[in-house]
Design an enzyme around this catalytic site. Structure first.
Site, PDB file in Angstrom:
ATOM      1  N   ALA A 137       0.859  -1.192   0.000  1.00  0.00           N
ATOM      2  CA  ALA A 137       0.000   0.000   0.000  1.00  0.00           C
ATOM      3  C   ALA A 137       0.890   1.235   0.000  1.00  0.00           C
ATOM      4  O   ALA A 137       2.102   1.136   0.219  1.00  0.00           O
ATOM      5  CB  ALA A 137      -0.896  -0.022   1.223  1.00  0.00           C
ATOM      6  N   GLN A 166       1.428   3.618   2.104  1.00  0.00           N
ATOM      7  CA  GLN A 166       2.229   3.786   3.330  1.00  0.00           C
ATOM      8  C   GLN A 166       2.788   2.441   3.808  1.00  0.00           C
ATOM      9  O   GLN A 166       2.760   2.132   5.005  1.00  0.00           O
ATOM     10  CB  GLN A 166       1.384   4.450   4.419  1.00  0.00           C
ATOM     11  N   SER A 167       3.293   1.657   2.896  1.00  0.00           N
ATOM     12  CA  SER A 167       3.815   0.330   3.230  1.00  0.00           C
ATOM     13  C   SER A 167       5.116   0.410   4.038  1.00  0.00           C
ATOM     14  O   SER A 167       6.104   1.006   3.602  1.00  0.00           O
ATOM     15  CB  SER A 167       4.077  -0.441   1.932  1.00  0.00           C
ATOM     16  N   ASN A 168       5.100  -0.223   5.205  1.00  0.00           N
ATOM     17  CA  ASN A 168       6.331  -0.339   5.998  1.00  0.00           C
ATOM     18  C   ASN A 168       7.273  -1.376   5.386  1.00  0.00           C
ATOM     19  O   ASN A 168       8.491  -1.267   5.505  1.00  0.00           O
ATOM     20  CB  ASN A 168       5.994  -0.767   7.428  1.00  0.00           C
ATOM     21  N   ALA A 172       7.677  -1.861   2.204  1.00  0.00           N
ATOM     22  CA  ALA A 172       8.403  -1.188   1.121  1.00  0.00           C
ATOM     23  C   ALA A 172       9.620  -0.446   1.682  1.00  0.00           C
ATOM     24  O   ALA A 172      10.736  -0.579   1.162  1.00  0.00           O
ATOM     25  CB  ALA A 172       7.474  -0.219   0.392  1.00  0.00           C
TER      26      ALA A 172
END
Ligand SMILES: *Cc1c(COP(=O)(O)O)cnc(C)c1O
Length: 344
Positions: free
Chosen positions: A73, A75-77, A79
């Site tokens: 998503a 706000q992917s952590n 990523a």
């Protein structure tokens, strides 16, 4: 349980601390609350994806990869942690961000994890909500291969039987830590999304013979689907480590009553949980995962789901960087008024 035959790199700060939460315990008046600080795994401000990446990046190296592709998503952590380690290892990192929330907020789209993804040198591009992200990654991999690169695809959340080994290990670490502290763990609670964390934990807890009940608080899918997905991955993990029948269907329990309107969309319970944890324990949760996970735990304690005297360990899976994508959800009216007054 011995995982030493699986290739693994070492970049997480382990073991992460296991600490009591005395103020929150007192405030809620229920079971004794503990926290396993997997928000402190060290790499790029920490989080649960780092343990998975120790195994996934080792596999990428074994396969001769020079480029990493993954998705998440906005706000992917996952990523953020992936870009950070890929860059440090001298690999190019492509991130496909799915617009799951449709938020037009500037902070959501540019700050928090997105800002850090870019700072760590990630090549980011967006995809619309509901896109077939696995197909999108496969297409990109094909294109990169034609350009002469050797890409390695990490699934969303790093959740496959390789990444989940990080949480098999985390469960073993936790059981050992609790034993050394003479702590009887009755319940272990955490936020569950792409399932690798819960699939790994349930496997590790069973492997260690722990009697603790594991509960995942869902952040996206409804309960039957979430439990099914976790169980499917847990079976793959068990097969991968050569103990095929270790995890039974009834060991996989999720509660998906705290998702609210959808993945990544704020709830009042999340805002309350994030605020309580900040003020009582000086610990930062996140709006998408650990905030909703803790909101679920708090509500279940209020409903009397746990006995006084029981020990409940909350696994803090990280993500506080995403708070900076969601500042609009928290209102501090007195300060806002004072700012507009001083500007007048
Ligand atoms: C990804 C993530 C989770 C969920 O873990 P899964 O393995 O995807 O189920 C929980 N908390 C945070 C902060 C995360 O980034």
């Amino acid at each position: 349980m011995d995982l030493s035959r699986f290739p693994r790199l070492s970049f997480a700060h382990l073991p992460t601390p296991l600490e009591p939460m005395e103020n929150l315990t007192k405030k809620l008046g229920g079971p004794n609350l503990w926290i396993k600080r997997d928000d402190c795994t060290g790499l790029a401000s920490g989080g649960n994806k780092t343990r998975k990446l120790e195994y996934l990046m080792a596999d990428a190296v074994d396969k001769g990869a020079d480029t990493i592709i993954t998705q998440g998503a906005t706000q992917s952590n996952h990523a953020r942690q992936t870009v950070a380690i890929a860059s440090r290892m001298g690999m190019e990192c492509h991130i496909l961000l799915e617009d799951r929330t449709g938020s037009k907020e500037k902070n959501y789209n540019y700050n928090g994890n997105v800002f850090l993804d870019l700072l760590f040198g990630g090549k980011l591009s967006k995809r619309p909500a509901g896109a077939d992200m696995d197909a999108e990654m496969a297409d990109l991999a094909e294109q990169l291969r034609r350009e002469g690169r050797t890409p390695y695809i990490i699934p969303g959340g790093g959740s496959n039987e390789i990444g989940a080994l990080g949480y098999v290990n985390a469960a073993l670490e936790l059981v050992e830590q609790a034993a050394a502290m003479n702590l009887r763990m009755d319940h272990v609670v955490h936020a569950t999304g792409s399932t690798g964390t819960q699939a790994g934990l349930v496997t590790g807890l069973q492997g260690a013979g722990s009697a603790a009940h594991l509960l995942g608080i869902g952040v996206r899918a409804p309960r039957p689907k979430q439990e099914e997905n976790v169980f499917k991955l847990a079976q793959k993990v068990c097969a991968h480590i050569g103990q095929p029948d270790l995890v039974k269907r009834e060991h996989v329990v999720a509660n998906c009553d705290y998702v609210g309107d959808g993945y990544g969309l704020p709830t009042d319970g999340m805002v309350e949980a994030v605020t309580m944890m900040a003020r009582l324990e000086a610990i930062l949760l996140d709006p998408v995962y650990s905030g909703k996970g803790m909101a679920g735990l708090i509500d279940l304690i209020r409903k009397g789901q746990f006995e006084k005297g029981e020990n409940v360990v909350f696994i803090h899976t990280g993500g506080s960087v995403a708070l900076f994508g969601y500042p609009h959800v928290f209102s501090f009216p007195d300060y806002r008024a004072s700012v507009s007054q001083s500007a007048a």
